[in-house]
Design a protein around this motif. Structure first.
Motif, mmCIF file in Angstrom:
data_model
loop_
_atom_site.group_PDB
_atom_site.id
_atom_site.type_symbol
_atom_site.label_atom_id
_atom_site.label_comp_id
_atom_site.label_asym_id
_atom_site.label_seq_id
_atom_site.Cartn_x
_atom_site.Cartn_y
_atom_site.Cartn_z
ATOM 1 N N VAL A 64 0.867 -1.180 0.000
ATOM 2 C CA VAL A 64 0.000 0.000 0.000
ATOM 3 C C VAL A 64 0.903 1.228 0.000
ATOM 4 C CG1 VAL A 64 -1.813 1.269 1.238
ATOM 5 C CG2 VAL A 64 -1.703 -1.224 1.435
ATOM 6 N N ASN A 92 -1.448 -5.080 -8.256
ATOM 7 C CA ASN A 92 -2.360 -5.188 -7.096
ATOM 8 C C ASN A 92 -1.977 -4.321 -5.891
ATOM 9 O OD1 ASN A 92 -4.033 -7.053 -8.444
ATOM 10 N ND2 ASN A 92 -2.634 -8.709 -7.896
ATOM 11 N N THR A 93 -1.029 -3.411 -6.089
ATOM 12 C CA THR A 93 -0.699 -2.464 -5.011
ATOM 13 C C THR A 93 -1.828 -1.434 -4.905
ATOM 14 O OG1 THR A 93 1.683 -2.714 -5.358
ATOM 15 C CG2 THR A 93 0.978 -0.708 -4.239
ATOM 16 N N TYR A 94 -2.103 -1.005 -3.687
ATOM 17 C CA TYR A 94 -3.081 0.060 -3.452
ATOM 18 C C TYR A 94 -2.333 1.379 -3.350
ATOM 19 C CZ TYR A 94 -6.195 -3.767 -2.099
ATOM 20 O OH TYR A 94 -6.961 -4.901 -2.087
ATOM 21 N N PHE A 119 -4.721 -0.269 -7.692
ATOM 22 C CA PHE A 119 -5.986 0.261 -7.184
ATOM 23 C C PHE A 119 -5.745 1.623 -6.539
ATOM 24 C CE2 PHE A 119 -5.970 -4.384 -6.700
ATOM 25 C CZ PHE A 119 -6.997 -4.727 -7.576
ATOM 26 N N VAL A 147 -12.508 -1.225 -3.146
ATOM 27 C CA VAL A 147 -11.161 -0.815 -2.721
ATOM 28 C C VAL A 147 -11.261 -0.038 -1.402
ATOM 29 C CG1 VAL A 147 -9.099 0.499 -3.352
ATOM 30 C CG2 VAL A 147 -10.360 -0.755 -5.112
ATOM 31 N N GLU A 150 -11.859 -2.463 1.411
ATOM 32 C CA GLU A 150 -10.631 -3.221 1.685
ATOM 33 C C GLU A 150 -9.669 -2.398 2.564
ATOM 34 O OE1 GLU A 150 -7.853 -6.284 1.515
ATOM 35 O OE2 GLU A 150 -9.903 -6.390 0.744
ATOM 36 N N LEU A 151 -9.608 -1.093 2.300
ATOM 37 C CA LEU A 151 -8.632 -0.242 2.996
ATOM 38 C C LEU A 151 -9.187 0.435 4.256
ATOM 39 C CD1 LEU A 151 -6.938 1.370 -0.117
ATOM 40 C CD2 LEU A 151 -5.950 -0.342 1.386
#
Length: 291
Positions: A64, A92-94, A119, A147, A150-151
């Motif tokens: 992230v 797939n890194t946020y 994302f 997203v 998820e975060l």
């Protein structure tokens, strides 16, 4: 669900970022940080953060990435180009930009991120240095609902009022609503305090009466006492507020909204900055009124 084994990269360890990163460390997240000078990262490194010497080095190593930088130009510089976040982050890194920046730039980052299997969210904050320290920031979020969900555990470490506002750019638009409200309010707070003084009243007693009534606001409760004490240390820099108001004015013109309060506030703050108050807190505006 976001587990604390996810490694977080944090870029921008200023007045706000430092406390936000510290709260993430305290919550048990591994945190990697990038600052231009290692010295700036010292306190966090002592708490267990890992210092990275480049943006690309950080981006390729974490799950992230949170950015909390100064200006839209800084956001551009850190996200784009060969050494930028978008080019170097793993699939797939946020990526979460928490800088107050342009809605259009948030949309651009989001589009580019999705092309690369990343994302993106825009998640500007309000609540100043106090909110950052206490983990009670208001966080306004734009981007994909899944997203955001998820975060959410990450956001809950940094803030207490976390609201998903809509698609990419919606967080930034919401923050501009916040800054537009503050712009006119700050003028009112200054005028009221100076009026109280000139009328021979004790301004602190006046605050006791008016902070809990219809005039109540965050600025009146938190910044008016600093004004009365002559404490101009920055919870939020004059230069950054000017930047925010300029973005808001530009955005308002784009969507055809009349903002005379915002325009006057920007004029006054620009005058204040010219007097050498760029690095003071926004409460220094009272200096223009209290002559």
């Amino acid at each position: 669900m976001m587990h604390t084994n996810k490694t977080i990269g944090f870029i921008g360890i200023g007045v706000m970022g430092k406390s936000m990163a510290k709260n993430l460390l305290d919550a048990g997240f591994p945190v990697h940080i990038y600052t231009r000078t290692k010295e700036k990262a010292k306190v966090l490194v002592e708490k267990g953060a890992v210092w990275k010497k480049s943006v690309d080095g950080l981006a390729s190593d974490v799950d992230v990435i949170i950015t909390m930088v100064g200006y839209p130009s800084d956001v551009e510089a850190v996200y784009f180009g060969g050494k930028g976040i978008l080019e170097n982050a793993k699939q797939n890194t946020y990526v979460i930009d928490m800088t107050t920046s342009k809605p259009a730039l948030a949309e651009k980052i989001s589009d580019e991120a999705s092309k690369r299997g990343l994302f993106a969210l825009d998640a500007p904050v309000s609540g100043g240095d106090i909110g950052a320290q206490n983990g009670t920031l208001s966080i306004m979020i734009g981007g994909d609902t899944e997203v955001y969900q998820e975060l959410l555990p990450l956001f809950e470490v940094m803030g207490s009022n976390i609201i998903h506002q809509g698609k990419a750019g919606a967080g930034q638009h919401t923050k501009l609503c916040n800054q537009i409200t503050i712009a006119s309010n700050m003028m009112g707070v200054c005028e009221a305090i100076v009026y109280a003084k000139k009328a021979g009243l004790d301004p602190e007693r006046v605050l006791e009466s008016i902070t809990t009534g219809a005039a109540g606001s965050w600025s009146l409760s938190n910044l008016a006492p600093r004004m009365i004490k002559g404490d101009y240390s920055p919870g939020f820099f004059v230069k950054h507020f000017i930047k925010d108001m300029r973005i808001a004015l530009e955005s308002a013109k784009d969507i055809g909204v009349l903002t005379p309060g915002l325009e006057l506030s920007l004029e006054l703050y620009t005058e204040l900055a010219e007097l050498g108050e760029n690095n003071s807190g926004t409460q220094a505006l009272i200096k223009l009124f209290d002559k």
